[in-house]
Design a protein around this motif. Structure first.
Motif, short mmCIF file in Angstrom:
data_model
loop_
_atom_site.label_atom_id
_atom_site.label_comp_id
_atom_site.label_asym_id
_atom_site.label_seq_id
_atom_site.Cartn_x
_atom_site.Cartn_y
_atom_site.Cartn_z
N GLU A 1 36.06 75.23 16.39
CA GLU A 1 35.60 74.75 15.58
C GLU A 1 35.82 75.23 14.33
O GLU A 1 36.27 74.74 13.28
CB GLU A 1 33.97 74.33 15.59
CG GLU A 1 33.70 73.14 16.84
CD GLU A 1 32.20 73.30 16.64
OE1 GLU A 1 31.62 72.83 15.41
OE2 GLU A 1 30.90 73.56 17.98
N GLN B 1 34.88 75.99 23.12
CA GLN B 1 34.70 75.37 21.76
C GLN B 1 34.24 75.65 20.06
O GLN B 1 34.54 75.28 19.65
CB GLN B 1 33.40 74.15 22.65
CG GLN B 1 32.67 73.25 21.16
CD GLN B 1 31.40 73.16 21.46
OE1 GLN B 1 30.73 72.51 22.42
NE2 GLN B 1 30.34 72.96 20.11
N ARG C 1 29.53 66.94 17.09
CA ARG C 1 28.58 68.69 16.52
C ARG C 1 28.28 67.95 14.89
O ARG C 1 27.48 67.21 14.49
CB ARG C 1 29.94 69.40 15.74
CG ARG C 1 30.79 69.08 16.91
CD ARG C 1 30.58 69.41 19.43
NE ARG C 1 31.76 70.20 19.57
CZ ARG C 1 31.64 69.60 20.91
NH1 ARG C 1 30.33 69.01 21.28
NH2 ARG C 1 33.46 69.83 21.23
N TYR D 1 28.22 80.71 12.53
CA TYR D 1 28.46 79.53 13.37
C TYR D 1 27.36 78.30 12.17
O TYR D 1 27.77 77.55 11.86
CB TYR D 1 27.89 79.12 14.29
CG TYR D 1 27.58 77.27 15.13
CD1 TYR D 1 29.24 77.51 15.27
CD2 TYR D 1 26.57 76.35 15.32
CE1 TYR D 1 29.27 76.48 15.89
CE2 TYR D 1 26.47 74.66 15.62
CZ TYR D 1 28.56 75.44 16.17
OH TYR D 1 28.84 74.11 16.61
N TYR E 1 24.12 72.29 19.56
CA TYR E 1 25.03 71.95 18.31
C TYR E 1 25.26 70.54 18.25
O TYR E 1 26.29 70.41 17.65
CB TYR E 1 26.50 73.05 18.97
CG TYR E 1 26.94 72.93 20.26
CD1 TYR E 1 27.69 71.89 20.67
CD2 TYR E 1 27.07 74.01 21.62
CE1 TYR E 1 27.53 71.81 22.64
CE2 TYR E 1 26.95 73.77 22.73
CZ TYR E 1 28.03 72.52 22.79
OH TYR E 1 28.10 72.34 23.69
N GLU F 1 27.03 68.29 12.11
CA GLU F 1 27.89 69.28 11.07
C GLU F 1 26.52 69.08 9.83
O GLU F 1 26.50 70.26 8.28
CB GLU F 1 28.78 68.35 11.10
CG GLU F 1 28.67 67.00 9.27
CD GLU F 1 27.37 66.08 9.93
OE1 GLU F 1 27.76 64.81 9.74
OE2 GLU F 1 27.13 65.80 11.67
N SER G 1 39.28 74.23 13.43
CA SER G 1 39.61 73.45 13.32
C SER G 1 38.91 72.62 11.86
O SER G 1 40.04 71.05 11.54
CB SER G 1 38.22 72.28 14.06
OG SER G 1 37.03 72.33 13.88
N GLU H 1 38.96 69.86 20.06
CA GLU H 1 38.14 69.61 18.57
C GLU H 1 38.50 68.54 17.10
O GLU H 1 39.54 69.14 17.11
CB GLU H 1 37.52 71.39 17.82
CG GLU H 1 36.40 71.39 17.10
CD GLU H 1 35.28 70.72 18.36
OE1 GLU H 1 34.10 70.42 17.80
OE2 GLU H 1 34.87 71.06 19.83
N HIS I 1 32.38 66.33 13.16
CA HIS I 1 33.43 66.27 14.10
C HIS I 1 32.98 66.21 15.23
O HIS I 1 31.35 65.93 15.37
CB HIS I 1 33.88 67.73 13.24
CG HIS I 1 33.47 69.17 13.71
ND1 HIS I 1 31.84 69.45 12.38
CD2 HIS I 1 32.77 69.88 14.12
CE1 HIS I 1 31.56 70.16 12.96
NE2 HIS I 1 32.08 70.99 14.21
N SER J 1 37.92 67.00 13.49
CA SER J 1 37.22 66.95 12.23
C SER J 1 37.98 65.67 11.58
O SER J 1 38.35 64.90 11.79
CB SER J 1 38.09 68.37 11.34
OG SER J 1 37.60 69.24 11.87
#
Length: 437
Positions: free
Chosen positions: A186, A182, A368, A391, A337, A370, A189, A222, A402, A224
């Motif tokens: 991310e 994952q 997630r 991250y 996350y 963001e 993506s 994943e 996303h 966006s």
């Protein structure tokens, strides 16, 4: 790897803009009776009755001046054969495209089928171009330095013979076998919008249950610019249904063998899943259902506790053996996350699990987080800021809403085939105290 691509291609098909293309003009006909594929296959009268069938193309084959389509709408495990003149052939008549076919239902001369539909009109309702589906296949690494799930159930990777000093790490940091792709998805993506991976994952979970393995495969995606759990659940449901229809179309004998000798009645249960919209309940609603249950559970359900397998299976049964999404879990239960719902007093995150008959949890996903400051504060509280600075930096440069999910492939096979033990759907099962070959 090809399976993962085909699975995600199938899921993506329903996201194409609705376009239609009709055949050349033809004489005005009497109104057609609309039939499901199941009803068409079971029709007693085949005297050229004019009917209309809607569904998805499962295969396309051209032979001289004749075009053969296999169409299914989910009402039957068997496909309806459509026979058409080659003039109907179109680049839009591809696997996964949704179509409406009008024509005459006639007795089939072919072995293995009683009837076929002689097409007089074919209209493409929704295209499915597997070469332009929007998802990019990413090969995420098997060796990683992060723990995506945060559960600490990791296999650490070290050289068999220490290089230089025993206390030194080969990669300069501790490295592990991946529990999920994952976090890498991310990253990607942010460049390709919609990405997926299909590969092995590993959990050092001390369990010999019928639904746990130390090594298993995951389909993960994943996406966006995804802003709601509703949109995410649509992708998950369509993936399940399209992948299942593809399996039924390409491997009917294998599926029938399992249903006949291993899981009698599974065929009807699977049709029930495919023919109904999946249900949605909140975690809080799930807890209320469990507390009111007459069944005695080994683990007493309490708000704030995770759902156990016995709870998951009861919830599916309570919902009529239709797959059910459970959404909005307590923040304390889920990894860092997941997006904060900013609700109260029961603080939840935008998480979703899909529970299915016979298995329990099949998919797990979430929106997630963001928002930079929300993620920064949560990482700080958990003492993870330094480890996940990279991250956090993703949220500093062009961050977008996303979300994504993962589906356990072996559990998926359990679900559609009706196989009780996960160790029976993988050639070389790895679990506690067992690593043969």
């Amino acid at each position: 790897m090809a399976w993962g691509g085909r699975v995600m291609f199938a899921a993506r098909c329903l996201f194409r803009a609705l376009r239609s293309c009709s055949s050349a003009p033809f004489p005005r006909l009497k109104p057609s009776a609309k039939l499901s594929v199941r009803d068409a296959l079971g029709a007693q009268s085949t005297n050229g009755e004019r009917v209309k069938v809607q569904g998805w193309i499962r295969s396309v084959r051209s032979q001289k001046d004749i075009l053969f389509l296999h169409v299914n709408d989910g009402s039957s495990l068997e496909n309806l054969q459509v026979v058409a003149d080659s003039s109907f052939d179109s680049r839009e008549l591809t696997f996964g495209s949704s179509v409406e076919v009008q024509g005459q239902l006639v007795k089939s001369p072919s072995k293995g089928q009683n009837v076929e539909l002689k097409a007089e009109k074919i209209e493409v309702i929704g295209n499915c171009d597997a070469k332009d589906n929007g998802f990019v296949h990413i090969h995420t690494p098997i060796i990683t330095s992060n723990d995506c799930e945060g559960a600490g159930e990791l296999f650490q990777v070290e050289p068999s013979s220490k290089i230089k000093l025993p206390e030194e790490n080969f990669f300069n940091v501790p490295a592990f076998l991946t529990v999920s792709g994952q976090l890498h998805l991310e990253v990607m993506s942010g460049a390709f919008t919609q990405v997926f991976t299909f590969g092995p994952t590993f959990r050092a979970e001390n369990s010999q249950s019928r639904r746990h393995l130390a090594e298993f495969y995951m389909v993960e995606a994943e996406i966006s610019f995804l802003e709601s759990l509703q949109d995410l659940m649509q992708v998950m449901e369509r993936l399940f249904k399209f992948a299942t229809m593809m399996v039924l179309s390409n491997c009917p004998e294998d599926v029938e063998l399992c249903h006949k000798f291993i899981a009698p009645g599974q065929k009807d249960r699977l049709e029930h899943m495919l023919n109904n919209n999946f249900l949605i309940i909140s975690y809080t609603e799930a807890m209320e259902i469990l507390k009111q249950a007459s069944q005695t559970f080994t683990f007493t359900p309490e708000w704030g506790d995770d759902l156990h397998t016995e709870h998951e299976k009861y919830l599916v049964k309570h919902c009529g053996n239709i797959p059910v999404f459970v959404i909005n879990y307590p923040l304390a239960l889920k990894p860092f996350y997941m997006r904060d719902n900013e609700d109260g007093p029961q603080h939840t995150v935008a998480a979703v699990d899909l529970l299915v008959p016979g298995v329990g949890e099949l998919f797990g996903g979430s929106l997630r987080e963001e928002r930079y400051h929300f993620l920064e504060q949560r990482l700080a509280r958990l003492g993870l800021t330094e480890a996940y600075q990279w991250y956090l930096d993703l949220r500093r440069f062009g961050s977008v809403p996303h979300g994504g999910f993962g589906m356990g492939f072996e559990r998926y096979l359990q679900c559609i085939l009706g196989i009780d033990n996960i160790k029976d759907v993988i050639p070389f099962p790895r679990f506690t105290h067992s690593c043969l070959l």
